[in-house]
Design an enzyme around this catalytic site. Sequence first.
Site, PDB file in Angstrom:
ATOM      1  N   ILE A 401      37.883  37.898  42.242  1.00  0.00           N
ATOM      2  CA  ILE A 401      39.320  38.045  42.437  1.00  0.00           C
ATOM      3  C   ILE A 401      40.044  38.114  41.100  1.00  0.00           C
ATOM      4  CG2 ILE A 401      41.335  36.813  43.372  1.00  0.00           C
ATOM      5  CD1 ILE A 401      39.118  35.725  45.484  1.00  0.00           C
ATOM      6  N   ASP A 402      39.582  37.360  40.118  1.00  0.00           N
ATOM      7  CA  ASP A 402      40.225  37.350  38.810  1.00  0.00           C
ATOM      8  C   ASP A 402      40.140  38.729  38.153  1.00  0.00           C
ATOM      9  OD1 ASP A 402      41.752  35.840  37.125  1.00  0.00           O
ATOM     10  OD2 ASP A 402      40.092  34.803  36.165  1.00  0.00           O
ATOM     11  N   ASP A 403      38.935  39.289  38.102  1.00  0.00           N
ATOM     12  CA  ASP A 403      38.781  40.622  37.534  1.00  0.00           C
ATOM     13  C   ASP A 403      39.612  41.643  38.289  1.00  0.00           C
ATOM     14  OD1 ASP A 403      36.590  41.270  35.313  1.00  0.00           O
ATOM     15  OD2 ASP A 403      35.994  39.464  36.363  1.00  0.00           O
ATOM     16  N   GLU A 406      43.306  41.437  37.314  1.00  0.00           N
ATOM     17  CA  GLU A 406      43.577  41.924  35.965  1.00  0.00           C
ATOM     18  C   GLU A 406      43.327  43.431  35.839  1.00  0.00           C
ATOM     19  OE1 GLU A 406      44.938  40.347  33.356  1.00  0.00           O
ATOM     20  OE2 GLU A 406      45.213  38.574  34.605  1.00  0.00           O
ATOM     21  N   HIS A 477      46.990  34.757  38.224  1.00  0.00           N
ATOM     22  CA  HIS A 477      46.755  36.173  37.955  1.00  0.00           C
ATOM     23  C   HIS A 477      46.995  37.016  39.205  1.00  0.00           C
ATOM     24  CE1 HIS A 477      43.966  34.863  34.425  1.00  0.00           C
ATOM     25  NE2 HIS A 477      45.237  34.874  34.085  1.00  0.00           N
TER      26      HIS A 477
END
Length: 660
Positions: A401-403, A406, A477
């Site tokens: 989810i973070d990638d 971003e 994020h």
Amino acid sequence: MTATTDGSAGAGGPRATAASKTYDTTAPEELDESAARAARRGVEHLLGRQDPEGWWKGDLETNVTMDAEDLLLRQFLGILDADTTRAAALHIRRGQGEDGAWATFFGGPGDLSATVEAYVALRLAGDPPDAPHMARASAWVRARGGIAAARVFTRIWLALFGWWRWEDLPELPPELIFLPKWFPLNIYDFGCWARQTIVPLTVVSAKRPVRPAPFPLDELHTDPARPNPPCPLAPATGWDGLFQRLDKALHVYHRFAPRAVRRTAMNVAARWIVERQENDGCWGGIQPPAVYSVIALHLLGYDLQHPVMRAGLESLDRFAIWREDGSRMIEACQSPVWDTCLAAIALADAGLSPDHPALVKAVDWMLDEEITRTGDWAVRRPGLPPGGWAFEFHNDTYPDIDDTAEVLLALRRVRHPDPERVEAAVARGARWTLGMQSKNGAWGAFDADNTSVLPNKLPFCDFGEVIDPPSADVTAHVVEMLAYEGMAQDPRARRGIAWLLAEQEPHGAWFGRWGVNHVYGTGSVLPALAAAGLPLSHPAIRRAVGWLGAVQNDDGGWGEDLRSYKEEEWVGRGPSTPSQTAWALIALLAAGERDSEPVRRGVAWLTEAQREDGSWDEPHFTGTGFPWDFSINYHLYRQVFPLTALGRYVYGDPAPRGDD
């Protein structure tokens, strides 16, 4: 609270400064010009590091257990060669401290397990036990309890060669694979990194292989005649005591397990492993699951020339970085997607034209990396259409989810010649991300609602975090991305914001799960809250701004030591680093503090710390795999985050502002 020059911090505790210089920030125009020049140099440096295919990737430095375990794997498989051994040993020796121990991060204390593994690797390389550096290491190990006090993973590696008894390790039965998804301690209760490691280890635990030991390790025991002195059980009324007794029962089961059931369990585990091998031969794009998967499959009869094994070993070779001096360092993972999206954001925010060929090429590469097939995440979210990005070159099973958040932020900064293709990818990514929201309104990294407390209680799981609960940095994020997509008022975004506000620490900062630590968490959350429309006068934002000002170092920068994960006095404390200074500045700029003294001092520190070639140096570890237990030095962090901060200082924060 303000820092003092002697290293104290008002309330006491460690206070480090990177330099004694006091910066003059009374000339705003001069500072602005200096920041603009530094941003231009940073842009040129970063452009020069782009791969012709469009991606960026910095080295991912962890600790010498990666290198030691690579040698032990090759010794176990009978493929250890002299050149690899010599090069790895050169790298391992270089990391030894004066006290004889090895730390797991720059400037950190010696770590028992890392020191045991490094010592054994150097024995494999031919270093004699009576050599001064080896004698210092073994004495340090004995003084801290010897092998018996090392982590379970270290003792598993030693058991492979008979240096430790399998009977003295926690039991991990392969029948675990049969537990249904609703049952406690099923494999999907574990975080994906632990799940990928535990499944092959169940096979290894059942097989209990022992290869001939090339030498004894008596010098690493406090009492070689009694290497594992018994310890009393914890009270049965607590989790520790309960699971210790469960482990004893599993050891009994190991002796009487029905052969047909065990054989079937191991075959199911093998199929599970093979199905999750990536196109490049690795598993999950990370080293630990790969080495244990190779060992498990080999024990089940896969010879080294089998396509699965050959691809797996070739993938491990690609984790090796060979230095000019002949040394060899193993990366635990590779971070091209993460590095590329952060680099694109930094370049765009630092004034590079949105249709610059480098940015367009980066977007082309990122679009090709989109994952459009279902992975393990669908166990908790069946029916959710795919559409995310992973961290690595090849990891279709575990997008994160973070990638994804971003990457979407990066895509929105670029003017691409095929906007319809970008829009479609963004729509899929946003839909998938929203679908991965946990019940509490926040987001974890790889799975939704991966919050069971039981896996961390197992005697086996002493190697770091084994679940994937929501974190403030990932949730921030996602909220920031949703604000860019015009969804700041979406009920799901508002639930995420409410969760973030509830998670703020009493001192005003947020805990950082994937970066060190409160400086990272706060540097993630403030831009998200501002982009989502919280008034900059909101008490949560003001408290965070106050905290950042209070923990700023005397030299103008910010730093936070990894010990902050264990010791309260280290929170917000540590030598100034480029990445952590940038995170603080990004937060303060988002909070409307551009003309404040802390921001100007921080910008001055960044410009002074920049090298002539436009880069920054950062030996300190500012990333984490598991907080405290597994630390990471992302070598591109020192470039992308300072450039982002300087760009936003010079050109303004590009985020939407709902309160404007």
